[in-house]
Every structure is written in C-alpha cells, then in structure tokens.
Design a protein around this motif. Structure first.
Motif, PDB file in Angstrom:
ATOM      1  N   GLY A   1     -18.256  45.076  36.032  1.00  0.00           N
ATOM      2  CA  GLY A   1     -18.927  43.807  36.241  1.00  0.00           C
ATOM      3  C   GLY A   1     -18.146  42.494  35.708  1.00  0.00           C
ATOM      4  N   ILE A   2     -16.742  42.728  35.290  1.00  0.00           N
ATOM      5  CA  ILE A   2     -16.174  41.621  35.068  1.00  0.00           C
ATOM      6  C   ILE A   2     -15.029  40.894  35.881  1.00  0.00           C
ATOM      7  N   ALA A   3     -14.548  39.613  35.648  1.00  0.00           N
ATOM      8  CA  ALA A   3     -13.771  38.959  36.371  1.00  0.00           C
ATOM      9  C   ALA A   3     -12.771  38.251  35.607  1.00  0.00           C
ATOM     10  N   MET A   4     -11.235  38.407  35.789  1.00  0.00           N
ATOM     11  CA  MET A   4     -10.464  38.076  34.870  1.00  0.00           C
ATOM     12  C   MET A   4      -9.371  37.117  35.489  1.00  0.00           C
TER      13      MET A   4
ATOM     14  N   ARG B   1      -3.676  25.800  42.191  1.00  0.00           N
ATOM     15  CA  ARG B   1      -3.821  27.179  42.122  1.00  0.00           C
ATOM     16  C   ARG B   1      -4.582  27.973  41.014  1.00  0.00           C
ATOM     17  N   GLN B   2      -4.678  27.466  39.951  1.00  0.00           N
ATOM     18  CA  GLN B   2      -5.342  27.909  38.914  1.00  0.00           C
ATOM     19  C   GLN B   2      -6.817  27.794  39.272  1.00  0.00           C
ATOM     20  N   ARG B   3      -7.234  26.524  39.751  1.00  0.00           N
ATOM     21  CA  ARG B   3      -8.690  26.653  40.563  1.00  0.00           C
ATOM     22  C   ARG B   3      -8.773  27.556  41.462  1.00  0.00           C
ATOM     23  N   VAL B   4      -7.847  28.038  42.306  1.00  0.00           N
ATOM     24  CA  VAL B   4      -8.090  29.172  43.409  1.00  0.00           C
ATOM     25  C   VAL B   4      -8.462  30.295  42.556  1.00  0.00           C
ATOM     26  N   ALA B   5      -7.617  30.513  41.522  1.00  0.00           N
ATOM     27  CA  ALA B   5      -7.757  31.891  40.774  1.00  0.00           C
ATOM     28  C   ALA B   5      -9.181  31.797  40.193  1.00  0.00           C
ATOM     29  N   ILE B   6      -9.717  30.777  39.464  1.00  0.00           N
ATOM     30  CA  ILE B   6     -10.795  30.567  38.937  1.00  0.00           C
ATOM     31  C   ILE B   6     -11.963  30.815  39.858  1.00  0.00           C
ATOM     32  N   GLY B   7     -11.860  30.257  41.048  1.00  0.00           N
ATOM     33  CA  GLY B   7     -12.655  30.390  42.248  1.00  0.00           C
ATOM     34  C   GLY B   7     -12.686  31.975  42.738  1.00  0.00           C
ATOM     35  N   ARG B   8     -11.686  32.670  42.471  1.00  0.00           N
ATOM     36  CA  ARG B   8     -11.747  34.283  42.981  1.00  0.00           C
ATOM     37  C   ARG B   8     -12.388  34.803  42.114  1.00  0.00           C
ATOM     38  N   ALA B   9     -12.607  34.406  40.718  1.00  0.00           N
ATOM     39  CA  ALA B   9     -13.322  34.994  40.008  1.00  0.00           C
ATOM     40  C   ALA B   9     -14.895  34.520  39.787  1.00  0.00           C
TER      41      ALA B   9
ATOM     42  N   LYS C   1     -20.558  39.747  35.349  1.00  0.00           N
ATOM     43  CA  LYS C   1     -21.394  39.626  34.159  1.00  0.00           C
ATOM     44  C   LYS C   1     -20.542  38.784  33.089  1.00  0.00           C
ATOM     45  N   LEU C   2     -19.306  39.085  33.308  1.00  0.00           N
ATOM     46  CA  LEU C   2     -18.422  38.345  32.028  1.00  0.00           C
ATOM     47  C   LEU C   2     -17.202  37.824  32.769  1.00  0.00           C
ATOM     48  N   PHE C   3     -16.864  36.500  32.690  1.00  0.00           N
ATOM     49  CA  PHE C   3     -15.533  35.937  32.826  1.00  0.00           C
ATOM     50  C   PHE C   3     -14.714  36.287  31.703  1.00  0.00           C
ATOM     51  N   LEU C   4     -13.539  36.425  32.018  1.00  0.00           N
ATOM     52  CA  LEU C   4     -12.262  36.830  31.099  1.00  0.00           C
ATOM     53  C   LEU C   4     -11.216  35.921  31.278  1.00  0.00           C
TER      54      LEU C   4
END
Length: 333
Positions: free
Chosen positions: A76-79, A139-147, A153-156
């Motif tokens: 339940g995490i996204a990194m 690109r970093q915003r896309v990576a954050i959006g993918r998360a 439950k947790l963003f890493l």
C-alpha cells in the motif's frame, strides 16, 4: 489510514551494520523527513519500508499490519525516486495510469484518477506528451502524479528534488507541501537538504551512522538539539562550537551558539576578533572571524553590512541563546 511503526529494525550487508536498531512511530497524515549526511542510512531505511530491501531483523507495521514478509506491490505504498523512471515511449497520461492498468483497474477508474491527479499538478495540457517533450520539473510532477493515482497508504520520496535546479526545487517543494495538505496523506521523505526538511516536515528524523540521533519538529531540533551532531547538522551556517574552558564555563565541555544569535559591533562586545572573510548574500551578510579568546566563529547578520577583511570586531551572544554540551556531546538542559 497510513500509520507506520518500526521496531528494532536492523540491516546488515555482510559484517557491515548499516541500520542499527531503528524504533519509530509515524502517525496517519504526518509528513516525516529523514535527514543526515551521505551514508547515514536514510535511503536504505526508506527502501526497507518500501520492501525494496529486506530488513535483517525487526518489525515493520503499516496500519497495524506486519509487512516484513509482504512484497512491495502489496504494502500500500507508492514511491517517488530521485530519477523520474518514466517510460519514454508512453505519454504522460499512460505513464501516470500504468500502475493501475497493470493492476487491472477499470478504464473509467484510471481515467478518473489520472484526471484528478493531473489537475492537482497542473499537467492537464501535457497529458498527450512524452517525457522527452517535458522539462525536468514537469517530469518530476508526472512521477509524483503516478504515485498519487495509486491512492497509497504511504507516499515515500527518495530525494525527489535533487535533479532540479534551484528555482524548480523551490516551486516543486511548494507543490509537495500543497499536495500534502490537500491529500492529508502520510508522507515519508528522504533528503540531505535541511532547507527542504525544515520547510516541509511535521517531524524530522535525524540519522547518523544508522542510528536515530533525534526526532522532533523542525523548531524543536533547531531550538533544543539533543547533541552536538544535531546541533551542527541543523542550521545554516552551522552552529559555532567553543571549548567551554575558554569561556569560563565549568559545567559543560562545549558551548554552542548559532551564527544568527550573535550581534556584531565595532566598538565593544564579549569576544574580540578580526574579520577573515565576508559573504554578501543580499538578504544576509555572513562574517567569519578569528578570535584569540574563542577561536574561529561565524556571525550571520540580517541585511547588508559593510565589514572588511582585517577589521577588528566584537561579538556578543544573545541572552538565553547559548547551548551547553557535556563531554559525551549530549545537551545539558
């Protein structure tokens, strides 16, 4: 919910102990930042929480459920990594929704979540573009959006801003802070940049050599550092450390005072010295001084001040703003 508990977590690579018995509680919705010098174990600890590294021993629970033996995809995490890790042949929209697609989510649900995340990150007009057509910040915003679309439950976050230039770091830092407020999600963030830690965190975990040195709010660490390491690591420029004997202090080994808690005069003061270097930063003036009484120390002054190398100056610590440390480096309260 996204609470996290670590109990006696250890990690060894052969005979080398990298994480040396970490105990930590993270409450649901907290923004917790791991800071420390290179090699302190902060990224390794984050990867252990994610399941990308196995803990040698100890317990990891997310929302009360033990996850030590649970694979990363089921925790339940996204990194979000330092590198964007986007698929170059996919559009922004497809990159953001790929994880959901692979998990078998309905197309309508994917569309809904991607639309919501892209709106939060101001990416709507870039959804048809590919990564090569984007800036580093986009690109970093896309990576954050993918998360975000995974609704974890947790963003890493593992040093997500280190590849960006200074202006983009500030802008993206503000976006991450806003996202935390909007999502009310639990976020754990690794950085070596104390400005990021001080401005983003609800709680900072200071690590050194695989050991937690102190846990607290940014201002708790700034105002009441637990030891010499935390006192020297938090704050820029770093705290001045002076042998207590030089100051006639008998109940401590070391006295600390932050550069911004010293006043400077050309006429009189407690510590006489000579200016050896000056940094004019516009908003601040940093003055480096050599003194026979206390040795080398730094003074941070607000605004522009005209001191020259060789000037005789007098510094005085602000009342109640000195710190005392014992022979083991622990703060004396």
């Amino acid at each position: 919910m996204g609470s996290l508990q670590l109990k006696s977590v250890r990690k060894s690579f052969g005979n080398v102990d990298v994480i040396k018995g970490i105990d930590l509680d993270v409450k649901d919705g907290e923004f917790v930042i791991f800071v420390g010098p290179s090699g302190c174990g902060k990224s390794t600890l984050l990867r252990i929480i994610a399941g990308l590294e196995d803990a040698t021993s100890g317990s990891i629970t997310i929302d009360g459920a033990e996850v030590v033996t649970v694979p990363p995809a089921k925790r339940g995490i996204a990194m979000v990594f330092q590198s964007y890790a986007l698929y170059p042949h996919l559009t922004v929209k497809d990159n953001m929704g790929l994880g959901l697609k692979q998990a078998g989510a309905p197309k309508e649900e994917i569309e809904k979540r991607v639309s919501k995340a892209s709106a939060m990150l101001s990416l709507e007009k870039y959804l048809a573009r590919r990564p090569a057509e984007l800036s580093g910040g986009q690109r970093q915003r896309v990576a954050i959006g993918r998360a975000i679309v995974r609704e974890p439950k947790l963003f890493l976050f593992d040093e997500p801003l280190s590849n960006l230039d200074a202006a983009l770091r500030v802008n993206t830092r503000l976006e991450i802070a806003r996202l935390h407020r909007e999502l009310k999600a639990t976020m754990i963030y690794v950085t070596h940049d104390q400005v990021e830690a001080m401005t983003l965190a609800d709680k900072i975990v200071v690590l050194d050599a695989g050991v937690i040195q102190q846990v607290g709010s940014p201002m708790e660490l700034y105002n009441r550092p637990a030891n010499l390491f935390v006192a020297g690591f938090i704050g820029s420029p770093g705290m001045n450390f002076i042998d207590a004997e030089r100051l006639g202090v008998t109940d401590a080994k070391t006295v600390g005072v932050r550069p911004e808690h010293l006043t400077l005069s050309r006429e009189s003061g407690e510590w006489q010295g000579k200016v050896v270097h000056v940094e004019h930063l516009g908003a601040d003036t940093i003055v480096y001084i050599e003194s026979e009484k206390v040795g080398s120390f730094t003074v941070r002054l607000f605004g522009e001040h005209h001191y020259e190398v060789g000037d005789t100056v007098y510094a005085t610590p602000a009342a109640g703003q000195t710190h005392r440390f014992d022979a083991n480096g622990r703060a004396i309260r």
